[in-house]
Design an enzyme around this catalytic site. Structure first.
Site, PDB file in Angstrom:
ATOM      1  N   GLY A  12       0.834  -1.200   0.000  1.00  0.00           N
ATOM      2  CA  GLY A  12       0.000   0.000   0.000  1.00  0.00           C
ATOM      3  C   GLY A  12       0.870   1.253   0.000  1.00  0.00           C
ATOM      4  O   GLY A  12       2.102   1.178   0.053  1.00  0.00           O
ATOM      5  N   ASP A  13       0.198   2.408  -0.136  1.00  0.00           N
ATOM      6  CA  ASP A  13       0.890   3.708  -0.126  1.00  0.00           C
ATOM      7  C   ASP A  13       1.902   3.843  -1.256  1.00  0.00           C
ATOM      8  O   ASP A  13       2.901   4.541  -1.125  1.00  0.00           O
ATOM      9  CB  ASP A  13       1.603   3.958   1.225  1.00  0.00           C
ATOM     10  N   LYS A  16      -0.853   5.430  -5.549  1.00  0.00           N
ATOM     11  CA  LYS A  16      -1.888   5.116  -6.556  1.00  0.00           C
ATOM     12  C   LYS A  16      -2.804   6.313  -6.822  1.00  0.00           C
ATOM     13  O   LYS A  16      -3.264   6.501  -7.926  1.00  0.00           O
ATOM     14  CB  LYS A  16      -2.736   3.916  -6.107  1.00  0.00           C
ATOM     15  N   ALA A  39      -7.990   3.437   3.451  1.00  0.00           N
ATOM     16  CA  ALA A  39      -7.069   3.949   2.424  1.00  0.00           C
ATOM     17  C   ALA A  39      -6.900   5.462   2.577  1.00  0.00           C
ATOM     18  O   ALA A  39      -7.750   6.122   3.171  1.00  0.00           O
ATOM     19  CB  ALA A  39      -7.622   3.652   1.043  1.00  0.00           C
ATOM     20  N   GLY A  40      -5.823   5.972   2.041  1.00  0.00           N
ATOM     21  CA  GLY A  40      -5.614   7.415   2.063  1.00  0.00           C
ATOM     22  C   GLY A  40      -4.802   7.824   0.858  1.00  0.00           C
ATOM     23  O   GLY A  40      -3.661   7.410   0.706  1.00  0.00           O
ATOM     24  N   HIS A  41      -5.422   8.579  -0.034  1.00  0.00           N
ATOM     25  CA  HIS A  41      -4.709   9.039  -1.235  1.00  0.00           C
ATOM     26  C   HIS A  41      -4.475  10.534  -1.103  1.00  0.00           C
ATOM     27  O   HIS A  41      -5.413  11.275  -0.842  1.00  0.00           O
ATOM     28  CB  HIS A  41      -5.571   8.849  -2.488  1.00  0.00           C
ATOM     29  N   GLN A 224      -5.028  -0.095  -0.973  1.00  0.00           N
ATOM     30  CA  GLN A 224      -3.972  -0.882  -0.297  1.00  0.00           C
ATOM     31  C   GLN A 224      -3.025  -1.503  -1.345  1.00  0.00           C
ATOM     32  O   GLN A 224      -2.820  -0.914  -2.383  1.00  0.00           O
ATOM     33  CB  GLN A 224      -4.572  -1.947   0.618  1.00  0.00           C
ATOM     34  N   SER A 413       6.937   8.834 -11.637  1.00  0.00           N
ATOM     35  CA  SER A 413       6.527  10.024 -10.896  1.00  0.00           C
ATOM     36  C   SER A 413       7.750  10.583 -10.178  1.00  0.00           C
ATOM     37  O   SER A 413       8.458   9.858  -9.480  1.00  0.00           O
ATOM     38  CB  SER A 413       5.429   9.650  -9.905  1.00  0.00           C
TER      39      SER A 413
HETATM   40  P1  IMP Z   1      -7.016  -2.474   8.251  1.00  0.00           P
HETATM   41  O1  IMP Z   1      -7.156  -2.439   6.768  1.00  0.00           O
HETATM   42  O2  IMP Z   1      -7.357  -1.157   8.915  1.00  0.00           O
HETATM   43  O3  IMP Z   1      -7.724  -3.641   8.875  1.00  0.00           O
HETATM   44  O4  IMP Z   1      -5.452  -2.700   8.589  1.00  0.00           O
HETATM   45  C1  IMP Z   1      -4.785  -3.908   8.277  1.00  0.00           C
HETATM   46  C2  IMP Z   1      -3.352  -3.646   7.815  1.00  0.00           C
HETATM   47  O5  IMP Z   1      -3.393  -3.009   6.547  1.00  0.00           O
HETATM   48  C3  IMP Z   1      -2.551  -2.727   8.737  1.00  0.00           C
HETATM   49  O6  IMP Z   1      -1.189  -3.117   8.693  1.00  0.00           O
HETATM   50  C4  IMP Z   1      -2.704  -1.372   8.083  1.00  0.00           C
HETATM   51  O7  IMP Z   1      -1.647  -0.502   8.422  1.00  0.00           O
HETATM   52  C5  IMP Z   1      -2.681  -1.772   6.621  1.00  0.00           C
HETATM   53  N1  IMP Z   1      -3.372  -0.806   5.741  1.00  0.00           N
HETATM   54  C6  IMP Z   1      -4.695  -0.636   5.597  1.00  0.00           C
HETATM   55  N2  IMP Z   1      -4.958   0.321   4.683  1.00  0.00           N
HETATM   56  C7  IMP Z   1      -3.768   0.749   4.245  1.00  0.00           C
HETATM   57  C8  IMP Z   1      -3.378   1.710   3.258  1.00  0.00           C
HETATM   58  O8  IMP Z   1      -4.186   2.368   2.590  1.00  0.00           O
HETATM   59  N3  IMP Z   1      -2.033   1.851   3.077  1.00  0.00           N
HETATM   60  C9  IMP Z   1      -1.111   1.129   3.763  1.00  0.00           C
HETATM   61  N4  IMP Z   1      -1.438   0.222   4.679  1.00  0.00           N
HETATM   62  C10 IMP Z   1      -2.751   0.026   4.918  1.00  0.00           C
END
Ligand code: IMP
Length: 424
Positions: A12-13, A16, A39-41, A224, A413
């Site tokens: 993830g991160d 995207k 998620a965080g974009h 993710q 990028s």
């Molecule tokens: P959950 O998705 O909140 O249940 O978290 C499960 C795992 O996925 C954890 O290690 C989070 O830090 C990771 N995770 C969830 N969403 C993201 C994302 O958008 N980017 C990076 N890691 C993520």
């Protein structure tokens, strides 16, 4: 490209959001297929920063229509807040944003359970975002989830909340000493939220299939990343959904025969948040501080990300499980000042070298990366707009990534802004 899936190839991160924003210029429809407000974009346009959690960054192009697919779990309050922030910044989403009536709802007890579970057992902690994602997917698979479509009928919604709370309140009390949640309060809150959500609810599968049939170009966005996939990731340190490309079909209701291509988004190095193995991790006390260089702090929780060198074992595994046809390499500029840059080409385990990504986390935890070291370019790449304008050593680094993954690079990028992008 008529129907393209964009997947994260690491944990993830990968950036995207920026790539989806860039590709959306030539897309008609943009659809997200899994996950929720975890998620965080971050997208920067003309100096303005947009942080999105649920809505695809394609929304920032006025001509695109965006969809939240049935594979997602949606926190309606978080979604409405995001819609509100976009509207404040002059981005009109009415008639351009649709939510699948089959998507599941994140309920207040999902968030509570997620947070309490994490706090209760330090040794089994996953490091979740606390957004209720795991518990919402548990209820979905347990066939007791509440879906967007249930919001439309008060009697159904009441019955489902009552049924769920019987169990959830018992668990919250017995395991975490929590006072019971009041079903009437949840019902009232969700009815109020529904009044604002109604105009956005649609049959997303039908809309997308009609769009594809009429020749529209579609971007399917996975949140993710591959190594956080519930089936194919570093289980149990994963999220609860399917970020890999297969998830696009089940999460949007489109058939695999409709997919034309998969683009993998990969950082020029590696990061992860939360717990679990990260073979190429650079010790935080090292001189190489990618966290500061790359501003590696989570867009959703603000947590510092763990950072490491590019891992070709991971990249090749991502190519394999997603069917990646080309790369978008992000954050190349973060490596600009380094004297040397490493690429992990294989893992060594008990003296034996291998290139396969292990399923057994106990094995992965003891894998030692085998590195190839390349000279750094030590010149800024942030102003480059073509491949040939990049320093020769940066070109060599990118060629090495292509060679080792047997996958061409299509997009590079070199900074957070929309225009800091090279199309090869
Ligand atoms: P959950 O998705 O909140 O249940 O978290 C499960 C795992 O996925 C954890 O290690 C989070 O830090 C990771 N995770 C969830 N969403 C993201 C994302 O958008 N980017 C990076 N890691 C993520």
């Amino acid at each position: 490209m008529p129907v393209q899936i964009v997947v994260g190839a690491q944990w993830g991160d990968e950036g995207k959001g920026k790539i989806i924003d860039y590709l959306s210029e030539h897309a008609d429809l943009v659809a997200r297929y899994q996950g929720g407000a975890n998620a965080g974009h971050t997208v920067v346009i003309g100096g303005e920063r947009y942080i999105l959690h649920l809505i695809p960054s394609g929304i920032l192009h006025p001509h695109t229509i965006c969809y939240l697919g049935n594979g997602m779990v949606i926190d309606p309050a978080a979604l409405l807040q995001e819609i509100g922030l976009l509207t404040q910044k002059g981005v009109d989403v009415k008639g351009r944003l649709f939510i699948s009536h089959r998507a599941h709802l994140v309920m207040p007890y999902h968030k509570l359970l997620d947070q309490r579970r994490e706090l209760a057992n330090e040794q089994r902690k996953i490091g979740t975002t606390g957004r209720g994602i795991g518990p919402a997917y548990v209820d979905k698979v347990h066939r007791m989830g509440i879906r967007i479509v249930d919001l439309l009928d008060e009697a159904t919604l009441r019955e489902k909340i009552m049924h769920n709370l019987k169990e959830k309140n018992a668990i919250l009390k017995a395991l975490y000493g929590q006072l019971p949640l009041d079903p009437e309060v949840i019902l009232r809150d969700y009815r109020e939220l529904d009044e604002q959500l109604d105009p956005y609810i649609a049959d997303v599968s039908r809309a997308l299939n009609l769009g594809i049939a009429s020749g529209k170009s579609v971007l399917c966005e996975g949140a993710q990343g591959t190594l956080l996939d519930i089936d194919l990731g570093t289980y149990p340190y994963v999220t609860s959904s399917t970020p890999t490309s297969g998830g696009a079909c089940t999460g949007l209701g489109i058939g695999p025969t409709k997919i034309d291509r998969v683009l993998g988004v990969i950082k020029a190095y590696t990061t992860r948040v939360g717990m679990g193995p990260l073979p190429t991790e650079i010790a935080p006390e090292s001189d190489i501080d990618l966290r500061t260089l790359g501003a590696e702090f989570g867009a959703t929780t603000g947590r510092p990300r763990r950072c490491g060198w590019f891992d070709a074992v991971v990249a090749n595994y991502a190519v394999q499980v997603n069917g990646i046809a080309a790369w978008a390499v992000t954050k190349l500029d973060v490596l600009d000042t380094l004297a040397e840059i490493k690429i992990c080409t294989a893992y060594r385990h008990h003296g034996k070298e291998g290139k396969n990504f292990p399923a057994d986390l106990a094995v992965l935890e003891h894998c030692e990366p085998v590195y190839e070291t390349l000279p750094g370019w030590q010149v800024s790449t942030t102003g480059a707009r073509t491949f040939s304008a990049l320093p020769i050593r940066a070109q060599q680094y990118l060629r090495a990534l292509t060679e080792i993954t047997q996958t061409p690079i299509e997009i590079i990028s070199v900074g957070p802004n929309r225009e800091q992008t090279i199309f090869c």
